[in-house]
Motif scaffolding. Structure first.
Motif, PDB file in Angstrom:
ATOM      1  N   ALA A  52      -0.166 -10.862   0.546  1.00  0.00           N
ATOM      2  CA  ALA A  52      -0.641  -9.476   0.476  1.00  0.00           C
ATOM      3  C   ALA A  52      -2.098  -9.379   0.941  1.00  0.00           C
ATOM      4  O   ALA A  52      -2.484  -8.429   1.627  1.00  0.00           O
ATOM      5  N   ILE A  53      -2.888 -10.374   0.594  1.00  0.00           N
ATOM      6  CA  ILE A  53      -4.297 -10.370   1.019  1.00  0.00           C
ATOM      7  C   ILE A  53      -4.371 -10.562   2.535  1.00  0.00           C
ATOM      8  O   ILE A  53      -5.101  -9.854   3.235  1.00  0.00           O
ATOM      9  N   ALA A  56      -3.308  -7.446   4.549  1.00  0.00           N
ATOM     10  CA  ALA A  56      -4.197  -6.276   4.523  1.00  0.00           C
ATOM     11  C   ALA A  56      -5.139  -6.287   5.727  1.00  0.00           C
ATOM     12  O   ALA A  56      -5.584  -5.233   6.174  1.00  0.00           O
ATOM     13  N   SER A  64     -13.249  -0.190  -4.257  1.00  0.00           N
ATOM     14  CA  SER A  64     -11.990   0.530  -4.467  1.00  0.00           C
ATOM     15  C   SER A  64     -12.271   1.700  -5.409  1.00  0.00           C
ATOM     16  O   SER A  64     -13.401   1.895  -5.856  1.00  0.00           O
ATOM     17  N   THR A 271     -11.636  -5.970  -5.094  1.00  0.00           N
ATOM     18  CA  THR A 271     -10.638  -5.384  -4.199  1.00  0.00           C
ATOM     19  C   THR A 271      -9.527  -6.368  -3.845  1.00  0.00           C
ATOM     20  O   THR A 271      -8.334  -6.018  -3.913  1.00  0.00           O
ATOM     21  N   GLN A 274      -6.978  -6.963  -6.526  1.00  0.00           N
ATOM     22  CA  GLN A 274      -6.053  -5.843  -6.723  1.00  0.00           C
ATOM     23  C   GLN A 274      -4.907  -5.888  -5.710  1.00  0.00           C
ATOM     24  O   GLN A 274      -3.765  -5.561  -6.041  1.00  0.00           O
ATOM     25  N   LEU A 275      -5.227  -6.294  -4.486  1.00  0.00           N
ATOM     26  CA  LEU A 275      -4.165  -6.408  -3.472  1.00  0.00           C
ATOM     27  C   LEU A 275      -3.146  -7.472  -3.877  1.00  0.00           C
ATOM     28  O   LEU A 275      -1.930  -7.264  -3.787  1.00  0.00           O
ATOM     29  N   GLN A 278      -1.087  -6.287  -6.963  1.00  0.00           N
ATOM     30  CA  GLN A 278      -0.104  -5.261  -6.616  1.00  0.00           C
ATOM     31  C   GLN A 278       1.190  -5.907  -6.115  1.00  0.00           C
ATOM     32  O   GLN A 278       2.296  -5.504  -6.495  1.00  0.00           O
TER      33      GLN A 278
END
Lengths: 404, 404
Positions: A52-53, A56, A64, A271, A274-275, A278
């Motif tokens: 996910a990181i 992005a 954020s 930030t 959080q990625l 999620q």
């Protein structure tokens, strides 16, 4: 020279970290250390987290939203829905670890000199967060002989004063591994409603309940919407301690409004964490089952190994990945230091957390240690063998010095 | 229903964020917004930052050391050495952004009801951190007509009481862009030594000083080893606001010991941010020069554009990337809201931070705004044209409503 604040003079240094210099010296001598002293799992952070990181492809690492990014709060809401708790994304404020969540809650809910009742032994850092907000922790003692069961209502009522503002629990418990089931939560419900208190529940170990038992969250209790505040975190759940991502969950709008002010003052949680979080919150139930199975095996293994060491008392451990264990020594602070300073077996030794630091009442826990079973069973086996040999050797040294 | 704490009831909501709902509505209508309201740079985070995270190839996202990872603290020490300040890695505690650094400092250095003198207008969140620790902020007013110069010693002395514990400055200044040179720092030195105070300096904008001038850090002043505490951050320096990595720097061992206790209680700052920061701190001087040049151009451009708008007063701005600007309107809170709610020019509008929230003294700053020049000059040009048109239109509307 200006002086530091009274609260910081009153704050004890971390009991777990006091032994670090001795561990560093042991490592410098070439001794391997089995770290049972700290809740740092060896489980890999899910691949989806890192993906996910990567995906992005950020160019600018921006702030954020102070409340946390909307997709993460949605994922957290979905996670709770699967557990049958209805939590709106707006009932969630993402924090920099459970640590910040606890800081926010103490500052938002309590005035200086207000009191929070916490079953002891408890996670030592609760003290630090309380002191930073000038809040007073009132311990209610639980006992190894009772498997650290929640005390009865009368015991709580004896401690309630006009300054009592909250009861706080850790469920499943760090450092005890105790799991409070519905019956215990019902007791707490009666008290918090009768005395109009907050019920703060640290549930970061929620997924670590063993033997197929289900965890009961305070979020599922009716009539407590205004009282309940839950602290949660991805640290242990997804083996992502270094992300520093946690959250506060409450349906009390006034509390959430107060916490939002503090959240805005500190701008935003990290930030990248959080990625990752999620993505991790979208993992299927099989992920949790796999991790739970592994820790269940480790728990079983540890308990069996400890029961086989003469003089050791290991209570029932139903959750989290800690056990508070009584050792056949007088002072575990001395013993733990001795293990690092003066002992090795097959080139290794064991680092443990002396239990006294988890009790607020002076004198309690001096013959107990907290063990974190965050190693695989192969390493745990070696660690338990090493501990058994260490106890024998220490008893021999003590007997000699007493005889002399 | 239990009540929230007095301190949170006293804490104002973020003045910058109050306008967010109006901005969201404008965006929903399809209006483009030039964000001059918040210090979020558009500069790319250095490639070396991302590379360092990639290279680490972490499998488990573990806690780091509570003080911050040793290579990062070494990099920070090296960075200061290049600036001619001798700072040992052990004089550094890595924090979760400058925000956490400020929280730690207030809690560590001040008792409830102790006072800290801060030149106003000041970064609004200082208030939040002070309130969380029950510390009282005493403002000392600076004026747009003097380019927000530091008041003289007598003005400070009038505010000193037995509860005064510290003077705090932001240099270069957010929100004013003022840069305190050695002469101003010498004044502060006299006062803090005479009254035995801490001198807390937020120097996160250190690299943003223009026209080839050099920044003077309080770290370079002799005889202040026990008084000086510096707050620093990678957020603006490396355009990495979302990393949440800052630090506290002090040679006062007692203060650092107290802050370490809090640092241990919250376990560690974010791990990935530390890896990125460590790499960024090794960038050559040319990196800083390039970023500085870009902001210098923006500053020149903004000042020129503002000076050309009738009735606007833009003071000297020598550092940071903010300007406190007087507008020819009575109430900038109303004007800023109107710009979002009722105005657009060529499909766009400008979002600004009303200045009143940066003053602690009621009534001050009501005709000022803070502008963050975090956009490239092309966008700044459009934003300034839009602002000029907005002021004209607003004045016409006001004249009409007064006439009516």
């Amino acid at each position: 020279m200006p002086t530091i604040s009274d609260r910081m003079q009153a704050m004890p240094a971390s009991p777990i970290r006091k032994l670090v210099p001795f561990a560093d010296a042991a490592k410098a001598r070439g001794t391997h250390i089995y770290h049972l002293n700290i809740g740092q799992p060896d489980i890999e952070t899910p691949a989806e987290w890192w993906q996910a990181i990567d995906n992005a492809q950020l160019k600018v690492l921006e702030y954020s939203h102070s409340q946390g990014i909307a997709p993460l709060r949605k994922s957290i809401s979905d996670y709770y829905k699967r557990l049958d708790y209805f939590i709106r994304p707006d009932d969630v404020i993402v924090t920099t670890g459970a640590s910040e969540a606890l800081n926010f809650i103490f500052a938002a809910c309590m005035n200086p000199d207000d009191e929070v009742i916490i079953p002891e032994p408890f996670y030592a850092n609760y003290n630090g967060f309380a002191i930073a907000s000038n809040v007073k922790v009132v311990p209610i003692t639980t006992h190894i002989e009772d498997d650290f069961a929640l005390p009865d209502i009368k015991a709580f009522e004896k401690l309630i004063t006009p300054r009592t503002k909250a009861i706080m629990i850790c469920n499943p418990g760090n450092p005890t591994g105790v799991v409070y089931q519905l019956e215990a939560l019902e007791k707490l419900k009666q008290i918090v409603l009768k005395y109009d208190l907050y019920l703060i529940a640290d549930e970061v170990y929620r997924e670590f309940v063993y033997d197929g038992e289900k965890h009961a969250s305070v979020l599922g209790m009716d009539s407590l919407e205004e009282n309940v505040i839950v602290v949660d975190s991805v640290s242990k759940r997804f083996s992502a301690c270094g992300a520093r991502i946690g959250c506060v969950i409450s349906r009390n709008a006034e509390v959430m409004g107060a916490i939002m002010k503090m959240a805005q003052a500190r701008l935003s949680p990290p930030t990248l964490g959080q990625l990752g979080a999620q993505a991790a919150y979208q993992l299927p139930p099989s992920y949790y089952e796999g991790v739970n199975r592994e820790y269940n095996i480790r728990r079983d293994f540890l308990k069996q190994a400890l029961d086989a060491i003469p003089g050791v008392l290991c209570p029932e451990v139903n959750g989290a990945f800690y056990a508070m264990v009584r050792l056949p020594v007088e002072d575990t602070e001395q013993f733990c230091q001795w293990m690092l300073e003066s002992f090795e077996y097959k080139g290794a030794t064991v680092m443990m957390a002396p239990a006294a630091g988890f009790y607020a009442t002076p004198g309690l826990g001096s013959d107990e240690v907290r063990l974190a079973y965050v190693l695989n069973t192969e390493d745990l086996a070696k660690a338990m063998e090493c501990l058994a040999e260490g106890i024998k050797a220490y008893q021999a040294v003590r007997a000699e010095s007493t005889a002399g």
